[in-house]
Structures are given as structure tokens and as C-alpha cells.
Design a protein around this motif. Structure first.
Motif, PDB file in Angstrom:
ATOM      1  N   ALA A 294       0.843  -1.188   0.000  1.00  0.00           N
ATOM      2  CA  ALA A 294       0.000   0.000   0.000  1.00  0.00           C
ATOM      3  C   ALA A 294       0.882   1.243   0.000  1.00  0.00           C
ATOM      4  O   ALA A 294       2.052   1.190   0.381  1.00  0.00           O
ATOM      5  CB  ALA A 294      -0.919  -0.005   1.227  1.00  0.00           C
ATOM      6  N   GLY A 295       0.307   2.354  -0.434  1.00  0.00           N
ATOM      7  CA  GLY A 295       1.019   3.622  -0.396  1.00  0.00           C
ATOM      8  C   GLY A 295       1.601   4.034  -1.733  1.00  0.00           C
ATOM      9  O   GLY A 295       1.677   3.243  -2.678  1.00  0.00           O
ATOM     10  N   TYR A 296       2.010   5.308  -1.801  1.00  0.00           N
ATOM     11  CA  TYR A 296       2.686   5.825  -2.982  1.00  0.00           C
ATOM     12  C   TYR A 296       4.118   5.299  -2.995  1.00  0.00           C
ATOM     13  O   TYR A 296       4.900   5.558  -2.085  1.00  0.00           O
ATOM     14  CB  TYR A 296       2.717   7.350  -2.948  1.00  0.00           C
ATOM     15  CG  TYR A 296       1.379   8.026  -3.198  1.00  0.00           C
ATOM     16  CD1 TYR A 296       0.864   8.128  -4.492  1.00  0.00           C
ATOM     17  CD2 TYR A 296       0.656   8.582  -2.157  1.00  0.00           C
ATOM     18  CE1 TYR A 296      -0.346   8.766  -4.735  1.00  0.00           C
ATOM     19  CE2 TYR A 296      -0.560   9.234  -2.385  1.00  0.00           C
ATOM     20  CZ  TYR A 296      -1.052   9.313  -3.670  1.00  0.00           C
ATOM     21  OH  TYR A 296      -2.246   9.947  -3.908  1.00  0.00           O
ATOM     22  N   ALA A 297       4.476   4.553  -4.026  1.00  0.00           N
ATOM     23  CA  ALA A 297       5.819   3.987  -4.131  1.00  0.00           C
ATOM     24  C   ALA A 297       6.821   5.057  -4.531  1.00  0.00           C
ATOM     25  O   ALA A 297       6.524   5.946  -5.347  1.00  0.00           O
ATOM     26  CB  ALA A 297       5.828   2.848  -5.150  1.00  0.00           C
ATOM     27  N   ASP A 298       8.024   4.976  -3.931  1.00  0.00           N
ATOM     28  CA  ASP A 298       9.118   5.895  -4.256  1.00  0.00           C
ATOM     29  C   ASP A 298       8.677   7.364  -4.155  1.00  0.00           C
ATOM     30  O   ASP A 298       9.092   8.203  -4.960  1.00  0.00           O
ATOM     31  CB  ASP A 298       9.664   5.621  -5.662  1.00  0.00           C
ATOM     32  CG  ASP A 298      10.270   4.233  -5.792  1.00  0.00           C
ATOM     33  OD1 ASP A 298      10.853   3.752  -4.805  1.00  0.00           O
ATOM     34  OD2 ASP A 298      10.134   3.625  -6.871  1.00  0.00           O
ATOM     35  N   ALA A 299       7.855   7.665  -3.166  1.00  0.00           N
ATOM     36  CA  ALA A 299       7.322   9.019  -3.023  1.00  0.00           C
ATOM     37  C   ALA A 299       8.336   9.931  -2.362  1.00  0.00           C
ATOM     38  O   ALA A 299       9.326   9.492  -1.769  1.00  0.00           O
ATOM     39  CB  ALA A 299       6.028   8.981  -2.212  1.00  0.00           C
ATOM     40  N   SER A 300       8.067  11.227  -2.453  1.00  0.00           N
ATOM     41  CA  SER A 300       8.881  12.234  -1.786  1.00  0.00           C
ATOM     42  C   SER A 300       7.981  13.401  -1.415  1.00  0.00           C
ATOM     43  O   SER A 300       6.797  13.441  -1.779  1.00  0.00           O
ATOM     44  CB  SER A 300      10.040  12.688  -2.677  1.00  0.00           C
ATOM     45  OG  SER A 300       9.547  13.178  -3.912  1.00  0.00           O
TER      46      SER A 300
END
Length: 365
Positions: A294-300
Motif C-alpha cells: 500500500a502507499g505511494y511507491a518511491d514518493a517524496s
């Protein structure tokens, strides 16, 4: 597909670089202008962004071509900049905390509701694969009924590396208001809203010495407590223990552990977007790493702003930030008064995140 949202950034200090790495080339936004009290610094940032102007702060806030303000000022200026933006009918996404006190935070959200504009607030690190994978595991029953959590942030103080650390040691600063938003926001995602708190705090010394940069060796005053600990009484019945400190050298504690009837989850640093989630199930002989789910992958940093602009129900919302601020200021009040404090706000757990590959969110208009 509509036109990109035109963004104006107020505050071009160190953290702005992290936001620019996410937003500069994203198709959903155009960085139309930047402003800073240091005009030369704003000009330098604008030079690196195609079509971006460096403006005085007031001019940027009044510019009718800008629809959204990204507020990256110091905490003491969060409220005034956000209120000015709302007055000019602009939506606002700001760095944490929402403001430095509950009165200005409530006023900000009330004014935004009246104006019909959205307010969002960091941290958005909790939307990455680290905290969101842990939440998915909790929601799936991997540890059974959640009972408690432990959160620990321990450092010797930001003056060791920050060239201008003064604002960390005045009202509106301190370890809880500075770093607590990451941990408390993660705990709300994991265990739901907080109903009451019990806190204690202390102060190691009255001054700090800047450790690097042009002011190295300068002694600055400390007017806030620098070690804050307490218990969060979640509305669900779960109890979280949190410690945030600028007085500790090092810790071996996991950033967050969540304990349930049938297992324990070790959650990675909520100041980061990713990291291993580990599960120790009842009866197991060792920790198992949980696959990111789950979640935004490789986010910043900046993903929370994009989520606010594109998601049906923004997850890094002003309502959540108000509740986290309520928990933090109530902890400090509890420490000062020596009693349990009931919170005056609540919030829904934000919608869970599906797993969003980097290629998807980076190209989504």
C-alpha cells in the motif's frame, strides 16, 4: 484533462528543495512563482524553474493567476501566510505543524470553510509504502485486535547540523511540535483518533551551541521543553506511548511498534516514505518482513499536495492536522498542569492508500 494547477511557493529554504524534486516536472502542477523574505534566495530558486517568477510575498499571495499556495515558511509564520492566502481565495498546503497554537489553527480552517477553499498539511511521509503497508497489515488482522503502540524519536538536537536552529527552541518549536507530527499522524492512520492525553516534559539545558555553518559556536537560548513524553488514549481504546527528545544521543528502539493480541508490527521511520515493515506473529520464532502492499511507491515530499489536488478525499487534510496539533498541544499542557487532558477535536482515519506505482503517480495529471 484540465490545465495544471498554478502553484505559488512561499518560503524557499532547505525543505523547498525536497518539494521541488517532486513538483517541478509533475504534469498536474505548474510552479508559477516563489517568494521568500530573502529575495535573492527566491530569485535563485526561480531561475531553475521554467516560467517561474520571484515575487515579494504579498504580491504572490494576491496574484490572481495562482490557485494554490505551498506554505514552506517557519512554524511561526504558518498561520499568517495561510490566512492571507485564504483571504485571497487560494487553497493552501503547508508544512507541519498546521500552526503553532489551536486558536489560530481553528480560525484558519473556519476561514477556509467559509471561503470554500481546501487546506492540506504535511506530513505526507505517512502516505508512502512504509506506514501504509503497516496500516494495511493492521486492517487485515495481521496482529489481531490492536492494543497499544510505542513511538520513539530521540536525537541530541538539530543545532548540531542546522545553520539557523533558533526556531526549534522557541514557542512553536521543541521536539514534539517539530517531529511529533510524523509520529502522531502515523498513529492516527494506524489506530485512529486520540480522545485524551497524559504528558510529562523536561529541559536539559537553558542554551544550545550551533555546531556548523556561519554561526558555528554561537550560543542560543532555549525557551521550550526539549524532552516530551506521554500517553495517547485512542478513541478505540488502544494506548500509545510517545517520546520525542532533543536531549538523547541515540536509541535502539523501533520508530513505532504496534502491539496486538496475535502479533507485533515494527513500523519504519514515519519521517521517511519507505522502509521495511516487520511482523512478529504470536508463536513465531523470528521477525518476518511484510511485502509493500500500500502507499505511494518511491514518493517524496509534495505527494500530499498532489493527493490534495487529485484525490476525492485528501488524506493529508487540514482536519487531520488540526487533530494532531490538538494532541500535541494538549500533551504539552498536560505536562505543565500534571493531569490528563481531553481533546476537543476528532478526525476520521484517512482513507487507506492502495499501492500506487511511481510511474503512475508521477504521470497522473
Amino acid at each position: 484533462m484540465g490545465e495544471p494547477h498554478r502553484i505559488g511557493i512561499v518560503g524557499t529554504g532547505w525543505i523547498s528543495g525536497a518539494y521541488l524534486r517532486t513538483l517541478r516536472d509533475h504534469p498536474a502542477v505548474t510552479i508559477a512563482a516563489v517568494a521568500d523574505l530573502d529575495a535573492s534566495r527566491a530569485a535563485s530558486v526561480a531561475e531553475g524553474i521554467t516560467g517561474c517568477r520571484a515575487l515579494p510575498v504579498d504580491s504572490l499571495l494576491r496574484d490572481d493567476s495562482i490557485t494554490t499556495i505551498l506554505n514552506l515558511t517557519v512554524p511561526a509564520a504558518h498561520a499568517s501566510v495561510a490566512l492571507s492566502a485564504i483571504t485571497n481565495n487560494k487553497q493552501v498546503y503547508g508544512e507541519k505543524p498546521l500552526t503553532s497554537d489551536m486558536s489560530s489553527a481553528r480560525s484558519l480552517l473556519e476561514r477556509a470553510a467559509t471561503a470554500g477553499v481546501a487546506v492540506g498539511c504535511a506530513p505526507d511521509t505517512v502516505l508512502g509504502t512504509g506506514v501504509q503497508t503497516a496500516r494495511a497489515a493492521v486492517d487485515a488482522g495481521a496482529i489481531g485486535r490492536p492494543l497499544s503502540a510505542v513511538a520513539v524519536m530521540a536525537t541530541p538536537g538539530h543545532e548540531r547540523w542546522h545553520h539557523h536552529p533558533d526556531f526549534y527552541y522557541v514557542p512553536g518549536g521543541g521536539p514534539l511540535l517539530d517531529m511529533g507530527p510524523y509520529y502522531l499522524t502515523a498513529l492516527v492512520h494506524l489506530l485512529g483518533p486520540v480522545a485524551a492525553v497524559t504528558g510529562a516534559s523536561s529541559r536539559l539545558r537553558a542554551t544550545r551551541v550551533i555546531g556548523s555553518g556561519p554561526r558555528e559556536g554561537e550560543r542560543i537560548p532555549v525557551s521550550v521543553d526539549t524532552h516530551v513524553t506521554g500517553v495517547l488514549h485512542h478513541a478505540s481504546g488502544a494506548l500509545s506511548t510517545i517520546t520525542t527528545s532533543f536531549d538523547a544521543v541515540r536509541t535502539t528502539a523501533a520508530p513505532i511498534e504496534v502491539h496486538g493480541e496475535t502479533g507485533t508490527l515494527a513500523v519504519p521511520d514515519p519521517n521517511l516514505f519507505a522502509g521495511d515493515v516487520r511482523l512478529f506473529a504470536l508463536g513465531a520464532s523470528e521477525w518476518q518482513t511484510v511485502r509493500p502492499s500500500a502507499g505511494y511507491a518511491d514518493a517524496s515530499r509534495g505527494i500530499g499536495l498532489l493527493d490534495m489536488l487529485t484525490a476525492p478525499a485528501p488524506r493529508a487534510s487540514g482536519t487531520l492536522a488540526l487533530h494532531v496539533l490538538d494532541a500535541m498541544t494538549s500533551l504539552l499542557r498536560s505536562a505543565g498542569e500534571g493531569r490528563r487532558i481531553e481533546l476537543t477535536t476528532t478526525t476520521e482515519r484517512p482513507d487507506p492508500m492502495p499501492l500506487v506505482p511511481a510511474a503512475t503517480w508521477r504521470s497522473r495529471p
